[in-house]
Enzyme design. Sequence first.
Site, PDB file in Angstrom:
ATOM      1  N   GLY A 187       0.763  -1.238   0.000  1.00 28.67           N
ATOM      2  CA  GLY A 187       0.000   0.000   0.000  1.00 28.67           C
ATOM      3  C   GLY A 187       0.790   1.281   0.000  1.00 28.67           C
ATOM      4  O   GLY A 187       0.213   2.357  -0.146  1.00 28.67           O
ATOM      5  N   CYS A 238     -13.744   4.417 -28.231  1.00 28.64           N
ATOM      6  CA  CYS A 238     -15.030   5.095 -28.374  1.00 28.64           C
ATOM      7  C   CYS A 238     -15.736   5.230 -27.035  1.00 28.64           C
ATOM      8  O   CYS A 238     -16.742   4.573 -26.771  1.00 28.64           O
ATOM      9  CB  CYS A 238     -15.893   4.330 -29.368  1.00 28.64           C
ATOM     10  SG  CYS A 238     -15.028   4.086 -30.915  1.00 28.64           S
ATOM     11  N   GLU A 239     -15.195   6.040 -26.147  1.00 30.60           N
ATOM     12  CA  GLU A 239     -15.763   6.333 -24.829  1.00 30.60           C
ATOM     13  C   GLU A 239     -15.291   7.736 -24.461  1.00 30.60           C
ATOM     14  O   GLU A 239     -14.115   8.045 -24.638  1.00 30.60           O
ATOM     15  CB  GLU A 239     -15.180   5.402 -23.743  1.00 30.60           C
ATOM     16  CG  GLU A 239     -15.451   3.944 -23.889  1.00 30.60           C
ATOM     17  CD  GLU A 239     -16.803   3.521 -23.335  1.00 30.60           C
ATOM     18  OE1 GLU A 239     -17.416   4.308 -22.581  1.00 30.60           O
ATOM     19  OE2 GLU A 239     -17.235   2.419 -23.683  1.00 30.60           O
TER      20      GLU A 239
HETATM   21  C1  LIG Z   1      -3.041  -5.090  -3.947  1.00 27.18           C
HETATM   22  C2  LIG Z   1      -2.518  -5.719  -2.718  1.00 27.18           C
HETATM   23  C3  LIG Z   1      -1.231  -5.423  -2.289  1.00 27.18           C
HETATM   24  C4  LIG Z   1      -0.333  -4.415  -2.963  1.00 27.18           C
HETATM   25  O1  LIG Z   1      -0.821  -3.108  -2.837  1.00 27.18           O
HETATM   26  P1  LIG Z   1       0.073  -1.887  -3.383  1.00 27.18           P
HETATM   27  O2  LIG Z   1      -0.759  -0.698  -3.084  1.00 27.18           O
HETATM   28  O3  LIG Z   1       0.255  -2.099  -4.838  1.00 27.18           O
HETATM   29  O4  LIG Z   1       1.344  -1.901  -2.628  1.00 27.18           O
HETATM   30  C5  LIG Z   1      -0.752  -6.108  -1.178  1.00 27.18           C
HETATM   31  N1  LIG Z   1      -1.517  -7.011  -0.522  1.00 27.18           N
HETATM   32  C6  LIG Z   1      -2.775  -7.308  -0.909  1.00 27.18           C
HETATM   33  C7  LIG Z   1      -3.552  -8.306  -0.164  1.00 27.18           C
HETATM   34  C8  LIG Z   1      -3.320  -6.680  -2.022  1.00 27.18           C
HETATM   35  O5  LIG Z   1      -4.565  -6.958  -2.394  1.00 27.18           O
END
Ligand SMILES: *Cc1c(COP(=O)(O)O)cnc(C)c1O
Length: 425
Positions: A244, A353-354
Amino acid sequence: MTLPGSPQVAYRSDKLMLDDCAVADLATRFGTPLYAYSRTAMLSALAAYQQALAERDHLICYAVKANSSLAVLQTFAQAGCGFDIVSAGELARVLAAGAAPSKVVFSGVGKTRAEMRQALDAGVMCFNVESEAELEALSSVAVQAARTARISLRVNPDVDAKTHPYISTGLKGNKFGVAHERAVTVYARASALPGLEVVGIDCHIGSQITEIGPYLDAVDRMLDLVEAIEATGIRLHHLDLGGGLGITYTDEQPPSAADLIGALLQRIDARGQGHRKLMFEPGRSLVGNAGMLISEVLYLKPSDEPDGKNFCIVDAAMNDLMRPAMYEAWMRIVPCRLRDEPSVTYDVVGPVCESGDWLGRDRPLAVQAGDHIAVLSAGAYGMSMASNYNTRGRAAEVMVSGEQVWLIRDRETPAELFRGEHLLP
Ligand SMILES: *Cc1c(COP(=O)(O)O)cnc(C)c1O
C-alpha cells in the site's frame, strides 16, 4: 533535468531518457503504445525494503497484480523476493518466472476450491484467509488432498488509510478481511479445523498511502490482536503488514520504505514483539515509478472557440492504461523530445469510443503530430489492468538496464485476440 518519481527517468538535453536509453528511440524501434521499465529502478525500490529489514527475519512478497509480466517477476525472484498472489493465474505466472513456492502467499477474498487445490499442490508458504467460510472450504480441500494448508487470517483493522475510496481496504464495511472483533474467535476455529496450520496474521489497509500514521494505527491494532490470540495458546510466527505504500505521481510525498519500516520497527520493538518474522506485500511502490507508457501523437484537434478544449489524440488509450478513466488518477505526461515552442493546453485522449477515454486533462504540452509522449509512473496497475476493449491488442513491453534493452512482451496481434472464438456452424 530530473522528473519527480524516479532518478532513472530524466531529460538529457532535449531527450527523455529511461536509464541510458532515449525513450523516443525505444518508440521508433518497438512501436507504440509501448510500456518500458527500468530494471535498475525496480531493483533499487526492492533493495530499500530489503535493507530496512536486513537485521530481521523477514520476507518481502511482491504483490503480483501491480505488474505481472514474467520478466518483472523474474527480476524480483532473482533478487530473493517472494510473491503475493491473488489467483491461480498469478500462481502459474510466478512459477513460470522461477519463484520458490515456499515464498508465495495467496491472498484474495474469492479463492475457488480449484485454486486452493493448485496452491496446496504447489506448496505455497501461506494462505491469507479472508473469511470464516473460506476457512471451512480450505480445511475441506486440504483434508481431501491429504495436505496441510498453512494459514494466516487477514484481519480488517478498521483504520482509515486516507486514500481513494476504491483503493482503501482497511475500513469496516469493506469486503476484505475478517472483522477485528471476530479475529480471536476465528483463530480458535482455525486451530480446531483439520488440515490447517495457523502460522501468522496479516492485514492490508489500502493503496497509494502517503502517510505513516495509518500504518502505525494498523500495527498497534494488529499487535493487540497478536497478544490476545497468543493468550489463547495459538502461536503466530509471522506478522504480515501488507502493501500500500504510495508513490509520487504529481506532488505526493510518501514516506520512503526505510522511513515507514523504521517507524514500524520502533513501534513493534516497543511492544516487545521484535522477534517476530515480518512480512510486507508491496506492489505499486516496487514498480510504479520504474515504468512509463510511451505513445505517439496521432492528431491535434484544436478548439474553434477561444476557451474550448484542445485535444491531443494519441495511440494509447484507456484499454492500455485504465487508471485515469477508472480512478480519475492524475499521471504525468511529458514529451519524449522537448520542443522550443510555446505549449498549448490539451486533453490527452485515446482512440477508444468512450468519453472516459482520456489519459490526462488540461495538460500544457508542446507537441506536434508524430511526436512521442510518455505517461510516467505507469509501471504499476498499467499493463496488468490492460484490456482488449475495441479489439485493441495489448501493448508491447521492454525492460531496460543502462543501455541494454530487452523486449519482454510482443505486441498482441488481431489473430491472437480472437483465437479461441468460434463461428456458428
Ligand atoms: C493489492 C494488494 C497489495 C499491494 O498493494 P500496493 O498498493 O500495490 O502496494 C498487497 N496485498 C494485498 C492483499 C493486495 O490486495
